[in-house]
Design a protein around this motif. Structure first.
Motif, mmCIF file in Angstrom:
data_model
loop_
_atom_site.group_PDB
_atom_site.id
_atom_site.type_symbol
_atom_site.label_atom_id
_atom_site.label_comp_id
_atom_site.label_asym_id
_atom_site.label_seq_id
_atom_site.Cartn_x
_atom_site.Cartn_y
_atom_site.Cartn_z
ATOM 1 N N ASN A 42 -95.814 72.906 -73.637
ATOM 2 C CA ASN A 42 -95.124 71.741 -73.074
ATOM 3 C C ASN A 42 -94.520 70.838 -74.132
ATOM 4 O OD1 ASN A 42 -95.550 72.421 -70.384
ATOM 5 N ND2 ASN A 42 -97.607 71.547 -70.423
ATOM 6 N N GLY A 45 -90.776 70.818 -74.453
ATOM 7 C CA GLY A 45 -89.943 70.204 -73.422
ATOM 8 C C GLY A 45 -89.921 71.026 -72.151
ATOM 9 N N THR A 46 -89.801 70.321 -71.042
ATOM 10 C CA THR A 46 -89.787 70.999 -69.738
ATOM 11 C C THR A 46 -88.631 70.535 -68.872
ATOM 12 O OG1 THR A 46 -91.268 69.316 -68.827
ATOM 13 C CG2 THR A 46 -92.294 71.321 -69.713
ATOM 14 N N ASN A 47 -87.846 69.563 -69.346
ATOM 15 C CA ASN A 47 -86.801 68.976 -68.510
ATOM 16 C C ASN A 47 -85.416 69.559 -68.728
ATOM 17 O OD1 ASN A 47 -88.682 67.255 -67.380
ATOM 18 N ND2 ASN A 47 -88.346 65.678 -68.927
ATOM 19 N N ASP A 48 -85.288 70.500 -69.645
ATOM 20 C CA ASP A 48 -83.955 71.052 -69.896
ATOM 21 C C ASP A 48 -84.033 72.557 -70.129
ATOM 22 O OD1 ASP A 48 -85.082 71.249 -72.414
ATOM 23 O OD2 ASP A 48 -83.733 69.812 -73.357
ATOM 24 N N THR A 49 -82.894 73.179 -70.178
ATOM 25 C CA THR A 49 -82.817 74.629 -70.358
ATOM 26 C C THR A 49 -83.331 75.044 -71.733
ATOM 27 O OG1 THR A 49 -80.906 74.703 -68.905
ATOM 28 C CG2 THR A 49 -81.270 76.615 -70.311
#
Length: 108
Positions: A42, A45-49
């Motif tokens: 995590n 990052g988990t919010n983008d490609t």
């Protein structure tokens, strides 16, 4: 013994075997400790490609790394066992040779 001279004995094989087995266990334990510190995907990052792709690549890397190191540790242990077996066989041959020499010389 001269500098640089190597001598083998049943004891040297047993010691080397034990050392290899300990080294394999140490590699495995230290690798597990390291993986415990770096296995949180995590943080990528988990919010983008890009974060998702990085997680996938890093996850595969961690898996392959762990499998490779585990195999190495297992093989080191096996090598240690083989060295100990060689030492035992060496001791048996030496005992037989001593007995044979004694019989040949008439116990002198």
């Amino acid at each position: 013994m001269n500098e640089g001279e190597v001598r083998f004995s049943p004891e040297s094989y047993a010691q080397a075997g034990s050392a290899m087995m300990r080294a394999g266990q140490d590699v495995q334990a230290k690798t597990q400790a390291l993986l415990g510190q770096v296995n949180d995907l995590n943080v990528l990052g988990t919010n983008d490609t890009l974060g998702g792709v990085a997680q996938m690549i890093y996850g595969v890397f961690l898996e392959v790394f762990q499998e490779t190191v585990e195999d190495l540790a297992i093989r080191m242990g096996e090598q240690g066992e083989q060295l100990q077996t060689v030492g035992q066989a060496y001791a048996e041959v030496e005992t037989e040779n001593t007995g044979l020499a004694s019989r040949i010389t008439g116990g002198a």
